[in-house]
Design an enzyme around this catalytic site. Structure first.
Site, PDB file in Angstrom:
ATOM      1  N   THR A  83       0.810  -1.237  -0.082  1.00 42.31           N
ATOM      2  CA  THR A  83      -0.155   0.085  -0.096  1.00 42.31           C
ATOM      3  C   THR A  83       0.945   1.315   0.058  1.00 42.31           C
ATOM      4  OG1 THR A  83      -1.579  -1.011   1.209  1.00 42.31           O
ATOM      5  CG2 THR A  83      -1.758   1.284   1.276  1.00 42.31           C
TER       6      THR A  83
ATOM      7  N   GLN B 228     -10.319   2.686  -2.511  1.00 48.96           N
ATOM      8  CA  GLN B 228      -9.697   2.439  -1.285  1.00 48.96           C
ATOM      9  C   GLN B 228      -8.362   3.066  -1.059  1.00 48.96           C
ATOM     10  OE1 GLN B 228      -9.761  -1.928  -0.852  1.00 48.96           O
ATOM     11  NE2 GLN B 228      -8.765  -1.884   1.161  1.00 48.96           N
TER      12      GLN B 228
ATOM     13  N   ASP C 140     -12.248   3.004   3.704  1.00 42.76           N
ATOM     14  CA  ASP C 140     -11.004   3.551   4.476  1.00 42.76           C
ATOM     15  C   ASP C 140      -9.998   4.446   3.765  1.00 42.76           C
ATOM     16  OD1 ASP C 140     -11.818   1.203   6.248  1.00 42.76           O
ATOM     17  OD2 ASP C 140     -10.040  -0.083   5.264  1.00 42.76           O
TER      18      ASP C 140
ATOM     19  N   TRP D 252      -8.725   0.754  12.621  1.00 41.72           N
ATOM     20  CA  TRP D 252      -7.534   0.025  11.840  1.00 41.72           C
ATOM     21  C   TRP D 252      -6.700  -0.881  12.816  1.00 41.72           C
ATOM     22  CZ3 TRP D 252      -3.199   2.319   8.797  1.00 41.72           C
ATOM     23  CH2 TRP D 252      -2.386   1.270   7.903  1.00 41.72           C
TER      24      TRP D 252
END
Length: 552
Positions: free
Chosen positions: A318, A370, A392, A470
């Protein structure tokens, strides 16, 4: 191979000698008591270590510390504790380097180790910066930087977790567990030092709003007027200009070339990059050594930086998918769109990632699905921005304030027949001592026009929430925001089972709009008491009055 074996053995000997492992599930570490001849030193260490989450480990490491004088001042105990973290961080770096060197042909492990090395480098930088400013009384900076140092160590551990296919990786993760514990202890002591100063007998473990603890209430600002009048500086002079086509006054055709031309700046002078209208299809990185870089565009939708990286591509985490990724402190941007066009089916695909302390983003747009905006670490201020996504899509472990901004949910699917669950935020605080959280002031939370069209057709199948946890100490508040009809009555959604529901802090204060009715809210969210709202002001939460230019 012999050197690899030697390094692993050396690291493990040191690992087991310093303390027993601090597991990620926070089982209390056990340490053998060591007889002390000097009772005064022992008592002082005991009092200091009571402020930590792992007091036994704290005592053992400080007793063994070679940097502690016989009659230490509280600040010397903290500095010694940070020194323990720094020494162990060096060993962790060499262990991760060994993983990296042995990962040729394994793109995922190679990428994870490479990210780890970057995280540990950033952590080392923040630890050493803390030692420098702590003795000069800059406690809020110390807390912000130590919070980031801890985050980077956790991120390294987390990156390795996904590629744990060898004894070496497993041993390194165990060592990282310990390092995280040492740094957590040092950070906790910094917090107590901020709150109680040299009164070491008053030091105590970190508390959060869930324990009924708020900071910075006697702010002197009066009332609950959070309208801090500051933002992007007005007196900006362009240093270089980027244009799509060559022309008069154009220095570069690529934004990255302009960033590379910025000085490795340790001072305060800004390096202003004017980015003329156009779509720039490139991946941009502003590294740690490039401080005070400024992006100045021609307007939202006119100056567009576009990328399409996602975790679907081999070896990309990510963190690496960001179209624009900034690490250098003091970054500023205005009048720009940053987008990730990977699409709703690509999962994590970041448009903008920031690790820039004291950064100001004004009148910018961030488009994705996302994980659109990765507010990763440190202190960030977003003003009059537009942020779009679904899952998110504002996430990270920074202390970020979003003011006067429009937050819009879009659909993941081209024609969404079945319902979707979307969360606006996923804050990632892992330790109660970290001075991080997301604060939304006077923002609009709604859907795009297209999404609202689908929502009205089937309102019962589309569920949207303000956030989900998270990590264990996730912290997010919405103050005086407009919450649109698309928001589910529950307001907030769990991550998995009851994970973090007893430790997170999700607060709301004087929100308006059809989604602001709090009667159906989950019982693990809160209404912020009026006397504590100022804890989330720009001045108190990110010390903004010290670094954000005030507009008259």
């Amino acid at each position: 191979m012999a050197s690899l074996l030697f390094l692993t053995i050396f690291s493990l000997i040191l690992f087991f000698s310093l303390s027993s492992a601090i597991h990620h599930h926070h089982h209390p570490p056990k340490s053998p008591p060591k007889p002390l001849t000097d009772q005064t030193l022992s008592m002082t260490i005991d009092l200091a270590c009571k402020a930590t989450r792992y007091p036994e480990t704290c005592k053992t490491t400080l007793i063994h510390s070679k940097t502690l004088p016989q009659d230490p001042k509280p600040i010397e105990i903290i500095q010694s504790s940070i020194s323990v973290s720094t020494q162990n961080l060096k060993i962790a770096q060499s262990m991760v380097k060994t993983i990296f060197d042995s990962s040729t042909g394994n793109p995922n492990r190679s990428s994870a180790a490479k990210n780890c090395l970057e995280f540990l480098h950033n952590s080392d930088y923040r630890l050493s910066s803390t030692v420098d400013v702590l003795s000069r009384g800059k406690i809020k900076d110390s807390r912000a930087w130590m919070s980031a140092a801890l985050l980077y160590q956790y991120d390294c551990w987390s990156a390795l977790k996904y590629v744990n296919d060898s004894q070496l990786v497993n041993d390194t993760m165990s060592f990282m567990d310990n390092l995280i514990g040492f740094t957590s202890n040092a950070l906790s002591m910094v917090v107590s030092y901020d709150l109680f100063g040299d009164e070491i007998a008053m030091w105590k473990p970190p508390l959060t709003e869930r324990d009924g603890f708020w900071e910075n209430n006697n702010s002197g600002f009066g009332g609950v007027d959070l309208g801090f009048k500051g933002g992007f500086p007005l007196d900006i002079t362009t240093d270089v200009t980027v244009c799509k086509e060559e022309g008069v006054g154009c220095n570069y055709k690529k934004i990255q070339e302009a960033v590379d031309a910025a000085p490795n700046n340790d001072g305060v002078r800004k390096f202003v990059i004017r980015i003329k209208e156009g779509i720039y299809e490139e991946i941009v990185r502003v590294p740690l050594e490039k401080r005070n870089v400024v992006f100045l565009g021609d307007g939202i939708g006119k100056t567009v930086i576009s990328g399409s990286l996602s975790v679907k591509q081999p070896g990309l985490s990510t963190y690496n998918t960001a179209t624009v990724g900034v690490v250098g402190d003091g970054f500023m941007a205005r009048d720009i769109t940053v987008q990730n066009t990977a699409g709703g089916e690509a999962h994590q695909a970041v448009a903008f990632r920031s690790d820039s302390d004291l950064s100001i983003i004004e009148n910018c747009e961030f488009l994705g699905n996302q994980d659109t905006l990765y507010a990763h670490s440190l202190r960030q201020f977003y003003k009059s921005c537009r942020i779009q996504g679904n899952v998110d899509f504002i996430f990270g472990n920074s202390a970020a304030i979003f003011q006067d901004s429009v937050i819009l949910i879009c659909s993941r699917q081209i024609s969404p027949g079945k319902g979707e669950n979307n969360a606006v935020t996923a804050h990632g605080r892992t330790d109660p001592a970290q001075s991080t959280g997301f604060v939304f002031q006077n923002c609009v939370i709604n859907g795009t026009d297209e999404y609202l069209g689908w929502y009205y057709k089937k309102p019962k199948v589309h569920k949207n929430y303000l956030g989900r946890p998270w990590k264990e100490y996730s912290r997010t508040v919405f103050i005086k925001c407009y919450l649109g009809i698309i928001l589910a009555q529950q307001g907030w959604m769990p991550w998995s089972g009851d994970f973090a529901l007893k430790t997170l802090y999700y607060g709301e204060f004087e929100n308006s709009g059809p989604g602001a009715n709090v009667t159906g809210r989950v019982d693990w969210s809160n209404q912020i008491p009026v006397e504590h709202v100022m804890a989330y002001s720009v001045q108190n939460f990110i010390q903004g009055d010290e670094w954000i230019p005030v507009s008259t």
